[in-house]
Design an enzyme around this catalytic site. Structure first.
Site, PDB file in Angstrom:
ATOM      1  CB  SER A 141       5.655   1.694  -1.007  1.00 47.65           C
ATOM      2  OG  SER A 141       5.584   1.979  -2.388  1.00 47.65           O
ATOM      3  CE1 TYR A 168       0.366  -0.770  -1.066  1.00 45.02           C
ATOM      4  CE2 TYR A 168       1.564   0.847  -2.384  1.00 45.02           C
ATOM      5  CZ  TYR A 168       1.538  -0.337  -1.676  1.00 45.02           C
ATOM      6  OH  TYR A 168       2.684  -1.086  -1.559  1.00 45.02           O
TER       7      TYR A 168
END
Length: 254
Positions: free
Chosen positions: A147, A160
């Site tokens: 990400s 996360y």
């Protein structure tokens, strides 16, 4: 001949979103695709059907990640699926896409949520590679879906972001460790993509415009934007690329 003819791919979390886009693209490129899912059986079957309707080959693989015995269950289903397809045992392309999101800012992080994110986003990919190496052929591919939050501060979901950072570190270590077998290992890092994960963030026109503004192209990414890059890394054209972090965020933060 399609570039992935005679190759077998396993894509985790492939029932929806980015995973589905990847599975469908690899199927179009000729690979036999194992479509992994945890709970979304109907969606996984739709992915398999879409691949078959496009002339590709695919089969579903069910296994919940982040629980005891998850890796063994996944590969047992994978091996059985290959046999049912009349395919040779083995694996050429492993795409670690499945992930859990959430956690919130630092003052909202809860131990149980943190443990779940680590179990699904970090532990599962590590041991999927470990067990997968018994099947992964020399010259194979491991592609980890990371990400953009590992390069751009994202305090809204700190845990996360931490798990995706761990995935990038794993990519580096595995790339060097598996080089002697000709196996490439790379991370692909999307930004905001139009998937269920970001549905809440794009619930209004104003919210969608705000997300689109992160990219220099002033739009939200589509699963195909990510899938096309994964397909390149899975192909022989990317044989000289390993240990890399490929930003596929549409120029987020430039």
């Amino acid at each position: 001949m399609a570039p992935l003819t005679d190759k077998t791919a396993l894509v985790t979390g492939a029932s929806r979103g980015i995973g589905r886009g990847i599975a469908e693209r690899l199927g179009r490129d000729g690979a036999l695709v194992a479509v992994h899912y945890g709970t979304q059986e109907t969606a996984a079957k739709e992915t398999v059907a879409a691949i078959r309707e496009s002339g590709g080959r695919a089969f579903p693989v069910r296994a919940e990640l982040g629980v005891d015995g998850d890796v063994a269950a996944l590969y047992a289903a994978f091996d059985a699926g290959l046999e049912a397809q009349g395919a040779q045992p083995g694996l050429d392309i492993l795409v670690n896409n499945a992930a859990a999101s959430g956690s919130g800012p630092i003052d909202a992080v809860e131990p149980a949520v943190f443990d779940r994110l680590v179990a699904i986003n970090v532990k599962a990919p590590l041991f999927l590679v470990q067990e997968g190496l018994k099947r992964l052929r020399d010259g194979g591919r491991v592609i980890n879906i990371s990400s953009a939050v590992t390069r751009h501060a994202f305090p809204e979901s700190v845990a996360y972001a931490m798990t995706k950072g761990a995935l990038d570190t794993m990519t580096l270590a595995l790339a060097k460790g598996l080089g002697s077998r000709g196996i490439t290992v790379n991370s692909v890092a999307p930004g905001f993509v139009a998937t269920d994960m970001n549905a809440r963030r794009r619930a209004t026109p104003e919210a969608r415009a705000a997300l689109a503004a992160h990219s220099v192209f002033n739009r939200i990414g589509e699963p195909s934007d990510i899938a096309d890059v994964v397909a390149f890394l899975a192909s022989d054209d990317a044989r000289w690329i390993t240990g890399q972090y490929l930003d596929v965020s549409g120029g987020t933060g430039l």
